[in-house]
Design a protein around this motif. Structure first.
Motif, PDB file in Angstrom:
ATOM      1  N   TRP A 122      10.160  25.164  59.369  1.00 48.42           N
ATOM      2  CA  TRP A 122      11.141  24.099  59.234  1.00 48.42           C
ATOM      3  C   TRP A 122      11.226  23.798  57.756  1.00 48.42           C
ATOM      4  O   TRP A 122      10.228  23.380  57.157  1.00 48.42           O
ATOM      5  CB  TRP A 122      10.688  22.837  59.984  1.00 48.42           C
ATOM      6  CG  TRP A 122      10.797  22.959  61.468  1.00 48.42           C
ATOM      7  CD1 TRP A 122       9.824  23.343  62.338  1.00 48.42           C
ATOM      8  CD2 TRP A 122      11.958  22.656  62.264  1.00 48.42           C
ATOM      9  NE1 TRP A 122      10.305  23.315  63.622  1.00 48.42           N
ATOM     10  CE2 TRP A 122      11.602  22.897  63.607  1.00 48.42           C
ATOM     11  CE3 TRP A 122      13.261  22.225  61.960  1.00 48.42           C
ATOM     12  CZ2 TRP A 122      12.503  22.719  64.662  1.00 48.42           C
ATOM     13  CZ3 TRP A 122      14.150  22.046  62.995  1.00 48.42           C
ATOM     14  CH2 TRP A 122      13.774  22.291  64.337  1.00 48.42           C
ATOM     15  N   VAL A 123      12.374  24.044  57.154  1.00 44.30           N
ATOM     16  CA  VAL A 123      12.511  23.822  55.719  1.00 44.30           C
ATOM     17  C   VAL A 123      13.478  22.662  55.497  1.00 44.30           C
ATOM     18  O   VAL A 123      14.646  22.731  55.872  1.00 44.30           O
ATOM     19  CB  VAL A 123      13.045  25.090  55.002  1.00 44.30           C
ATOM     20  CG1 VAL A 123      13.018  24.901  53.497  1.00 44.30           C
ATOM     21  CG2 VAL A 123      12.244  26.326  55.407  1.00 44.30           C
ATOM     22  N   THR A 124      12.956  21.594  54.922  1.00 48.54           N
ATOM     23  CA  THR A 124      13.772  20.407  54.659  1.00 48.54           C
ATOM     24  C   THR A 124      14.272  20.465  53.224  1.00 48.54           C
ATOM     25  O   THR A 124      13.510  20.799  52.316  1.00 48.54           O
ATOM     26  CB  THR A 124      12.917  19.143  54.866  1.00 48.54           C
ATOM     27  OG1 THR A 124      12.433  19.151  56.199  1.00 48.54           O
ATOM     28  CG2 THR A 124      13.726  17.872  54.638  1.00 48.54           C
ATOM     29  N   GLY A 125      15.554  20.170  53.015  1.00 47.04           N
ATOM     30  CA  GLY A 125      16.126  20.153  51.674  1.00 47.04           C
ATOM     31  C   GLY A 125      15.380  19.174  50.789  1.00 47.04           C
ATOM     32  O   GLY A 125      15.040  18.087  51.236  1.00 47.04           O
ATOM     33  N   GLY A 126      15.126  19.579  49.548  1.00 46.14           N
ATOM     34  CA  GLY A 126      14.439  18.693  48.613  1.00 46.14           C
ATOM     35  C   GLY A 126      13.223  19.333  47.984  1.00 46.14           C
ATOM     36  O   GLY A 126      13.178  20.548  47.797  1.00 46.14           O
ATOM     37  N   GLU A 134      23.587  16.538  58.819  1.00 48.69           N
ATOM     38  CA  GLU A 134      24.241  16.510  57.515  1.00 48.69           C
ATOM     39  C   GLU A 134      24.514  17.939  57.052  1.00 48.69           C
ATOM     40  O   GLU A 134      24.046  18.909  57.654  1.00 48.69           O
ATOM     41  CB  GLU A 134      23.398  15.754  56.486  1.00 48.69           C
ATOM     42  CG  GLU A 134      22.020  16.326  56.262  1.00 48.69           C
ATOM     43  CD  GLU A 134      21.276  15.648  55.107  1.00 48.69           C
ATOM     44  OE1 GLU A 134      21.898  14.970  54.288  1.00 48.69           O
ATOM     45  OE2 GLU A 134      20.048  15.826  55.043  1.00 48.69           O
ATOM     46  N   VAL A 135      25.278  18.049  55.982  1.00 50.57           N
ATOM     47  CA  VAL A 135      25.579  19.367  55.409  1.00 50.57           C
ATOM     48  C   VAL A 135      24.291  19.920  54.799  1.00 50.57           C
ATOM     49  O   VAL A 135      23.544  19.202  54.144  1.00 50.57           O
ATOM     50  CB  VAL A 135      26.683  19.237  54.334  1.00 50.57           C
ATOM     51  CG1 VAL A 135      26.918  20.558  53.622  1.00 50.57           C
ATOM     52  CG2 VAL A 135      27.974  18.745  54.967  1.00 50.57           C
ATOM     53  N   THR A 136      24.018  21.188  55.058  1.00 50.51           N
ATOM     54  CA  THR A 136      22.880  21.840  54.404  1.00 50.51           C
ATOM     55  C   THR A 136      23.420  22.545  53.168  1.00 50.51           C
ATOM     56  O   THR A 136      24.293  23.409  53.270  1.00 50.51           O
ATOM     57  CB  THR A 136      22.192  22.846  55.349  1.00 50.51           C
ATOM     58  OG1 THR A 136      21.605  22.125  56.436  1.00 50.51           O
ATOM     59  CG2 THR A 136      21.099  23.629  54.625  1.00 50.51           C
ATOM     60  N   VAL A 137      22.926  22.120  52.001  1.00 48.44           N
ATOM     61  CA  VAL A 137      23.329  22.753  50.749  1.00 48.44           C
ATOM     62  C   VAL A 137      22.167  23.602  50.256  1.00 48.44           C
ATOM     63  O   VAL A 137      21.016  23.155  50.269  1.00 48.44           O
ATOM     64  CB  VAL A 137      23.716  21.686  49.695  1.00 48.44           C
ATOM     65  CG1 VAL A 137      23.850  22.307  48.310  1.00 48.44           C
ATOM     66  CG2 VAL A 137      25.028  21.010  50.086  1.00 48.44           C
ATOM     67  N   ALA A 138      22.480  24.833  49.880  1.00 49.54           N
ATOM     68  CA  ALA A 138      21.421  25.729  49.405  1.00 49.54           C
ATOM     69  C   ALA A 138      21.913  26.568  48.230  1.00 49.54           C
ATOM     70  O   ALA A 138      23.089  26.920  48.153  1.00 49.54           O
ATOM     71  CB  ALA A 138      20.969  26.655  50.532  1.00 49.54           C
ATOM     72  N   GLY A 197      11.875  22.441  49.487  1.00 46.79           N
ATOM     73  CA  GLY A 197      12.977  23.199  50.074  1.00 46.79           C
ATOM     74  C   GLY A 197      13.177  24.604  49.533  1.00 46.79           C
ATOM     75  O   GLY A 197      14.148  25.264  49.898  1.00 46.79           O
ATOM     76  N   THR A 198      12.282  25.093  48.678  1.00 49.56           N
ATOM     77  CA  THR A 198      12.493  26.411  48.078  1.00 49.56           C
ATOM     78  C   THR A 198      11.660  27.478  48.787  1.00 49.56           C
ATOM     79  O   THR A 198      10.443  27.351  48.892  1.00 49.56           O
ATOM     80  CB  THR A 198      12.145  26.371  46.576  1.00 49.56           C
ATOM     81  OG1 THR A 198      12.997  25.409  45.956  1.00 49.56           O
ATOM     82  CG2 THR A 198      12.366  27.724  45.911  1.00 49.56           C
ATOM     83  N   ILE A 199      12.335  28.512  49.280  1.00 44.79           N
ATOM     84  CA  ILE A 199      11.645  29.612  49.953  1.00 44.79           C
ATOM     85  C   ILE A 199      12.070  30.939  49.327  1.00 44.79           C
ATOM     86  O   ILE A 199      13.055  31.008  48.584  1.00 44.79           O
ATOM     87  CB  ILE A 199      11.929  29.641  51.479  1.00 44.79           C
ATOM     88  CG1 ILE A 199      13.404  29.943  51.761  1.00 44.79           C
ATOM     89  CG2 ILE A 199      11.514  28.326  52.147  1.00 44.79           C
ATOM     90  CD1 ILE A 199      13.689  30.297  53.212  1.00 44.79           C
ATOM     91  N   VAL A 240      18.742  22.129  49.122  1.00 47.72           N
ATOM     92  CA  VAL A 240      18.896  20.876  48.387  1.00 47.72           C
ATOM     93  C   VAL A 240      19.061  19.707  49.363  1.00 47.72           C
ATOM     94  O   VAL A 240      18.610  18.590  49.114  1.00 47.72           O
ATOM     95  CB  VAL A 240      20.123  20.998  47.449  1.00 47.72           C
ATOM     96  CG1 VAL A 240      20.449  19.696  46.771  1.00 47.72           C
ATOM     97  CG2 VAL A 240      19.899  22.113  46.423  1.00 47.72           C
ATOM     98  N   SER A 241      19.709  19.978  50.488  1.00 50.39           N
ATOM     99  CA  SER A 241      19.893  18.941  51.513  1.00 50.39           C
ATOM    100  C   SER A 241      19.859  19.614  52.880  1.00 50.39           C
ATOM    101  O   SER A 241      19.865  20.842  52.984  1.00 50.39           O
ATOM    102  CB  SER A 241      21.236  18.222  51.325  1.00 50.39           C
ATOM    103  OG  SER A 241      22.297  19.105  51.638  1.00 50.39           O
ATOM    104  N   GLY A 242      19.833  18.799  53.918  1.00 46.51           N
ATOM    105  CA  GLY A 242      19.858  19.328  55.279  1.00 46.51           C
ATOM    106  C   GLY A 242      18.521  19.928  55.684  1.00 46.51           C
ATOM    107  O   GLY A 242      17.458  19.571  55.133  1.00 46.51           O
ATOM    108  N   LYS A 243      18.588  20.872  56.609  1.00 45.93           N
ATOM    109  CA  LYS A 243      17.369  21.434  57.184  1.00 45.93           C
ATOM    110  C   LYS A 243      17.653  22.840  57.692  1.00 45.93           C
ATOM    111  O   LYS A 243      18.719  23.095  58.252  1.00 45.93           O
ATOM    112  CB  LYS A 243      16.963  20.548  58.368  1.00 45.93           C
ATOM    113  CG  LYS A 243      15.493  20.563  58.706  1.00 45.93           C
ATOM    114  CD  LYS A 243      15.212  19.608  59.852  1.00 45.93           C
ATOM    115  CE  LYS A 243      14.871  18.194  59.418  1.00 45.93           C
ATOM    116  NZ  LYS A 243      13.552  18.036  58.856  1.00 45.93           N
ATOM    117  N   ALA A 244      16.699  23.746  57.487  1.00 43.69           N
ATOM    118  CA  ALA A 244      16.820  25.097  58.036  1.00 43.69           C
ATOM    119  C   ALA A 244      15.633  25.349  58.954  1.00 43.69           C
ATOM    120  O   ALA A 244      14.496  24.992  58.629  1.00 43.69           O
ATOM    121  CB  ALA A 244      16.834  26.128  56.903  1.00 43.69           C
TER     122      ALA A 244
END
Ligand code: NAG
Ligand code: NAG
Ligand code: NAG
Length: 182
Positions: free
Chosen positions: A121-125, A151-155, A128-130, A105-109
């Motif tokens: 590279w998965v950006t929240g938003g 920032e906080v990564t929310v998933a 962002g769904t994998i 939802v936010s941040g980056k993985a």
């Protein structure tokens, strides 16, 4: 008198609210299906792939989103979790705990692999769904995940009973172009 003015006030509010929620649809989305990056496994090693889900989108008949594209992600197998990961976290090497959707939802993985140079590279938003299916029984070592953003990564982790129907588009993560709705 009091009731009269109260009714008038309420009516006024209702009319104003109705005006405020009258929105116009300026465009229509007509995607055939959802393309997602998958942390999969072959020959006991984790891989990255881009899949097109099958069947694809249908037209929603849920009030509030009627007529918009909707697609089932499958039957849940366990509770859905909300995860908050601090900035600049290294999640290390691990397997998917179960077959699950992970929606950032936010941040980056940043997902990398011990036996391949492929990375995601998965950006929240919106993109962002994998899907993660490299469980211990199919991948000896799993994959690395880092959360390098400030920032906080929310998933949201959403375990499902089985691997959803799909067509493999190619090896490696999906590109933005392959996932864009508009
Ligand atoms: C979901 O969580 C609740 C509360 O912790 C627990 O009682 C329940 O067994 C869990 N359900 C599944 C399917 O894991
Ligand atoms: C995967 O590798 C692990 C560790 O080398 C091994 O124990 C396991 O039997 C292998 N699994 C398969 C399905 O080859
Ligand atoms: C997903 O990929 C398919 C096949 O390349 C393509 O036709 C479709 O437009 C893509 N979907 C989105 C939402 O980009």
């Amino acid at each position: 008198m009091f009731f009269h003015s109260l009714t008038t006030a309420l009516l006024g509010t209702t009319v104003a609210a109705a005006a405020a929620i009258t929105t116009t649809t300026t465009s229509t989305l007509n995607p055939s299906t959802l393309n997602v990056t998958v942390i999969a496994a072959h020959n006991n090693k984790s891989t990255l792939e881009c899949w097109a889900l099958e069947p694809g989108f249908e037209s929603s008949n849920t009030p509030g989103t009627t007529g918009n594209p909707v697609l089932s992600l499958g039957a849940p197998s366990a509770n859905i979790s909300y995860m908050a990961i601090p900035p600049r976290t290294d999640g290390g090497l691990h397997n998917a705990p179960t077959i699950q959707w992970v929606s950032f939802v936010s941040g980056k993985a940043h997902v990398t692999l011990p036996h391949s140079d492929d990375e995601a590279w998965v950006t929240g938003g919106e993109f962002g769904t994998i899907l993660a299916i490299d469980t211990e029984d199919v991948s000896a070592d799993g994959h690395f995940t880092e959360y390098p953003s400030d920032e906080v990564t929310v998933a949201l982790a959403m375990p499902v009973k089985e691997v959803p129907g799909h067509r493999v588009l190619h090896a490696g993560a999906c590109t933005r172009r392959e996932q864009k709705f508009l």
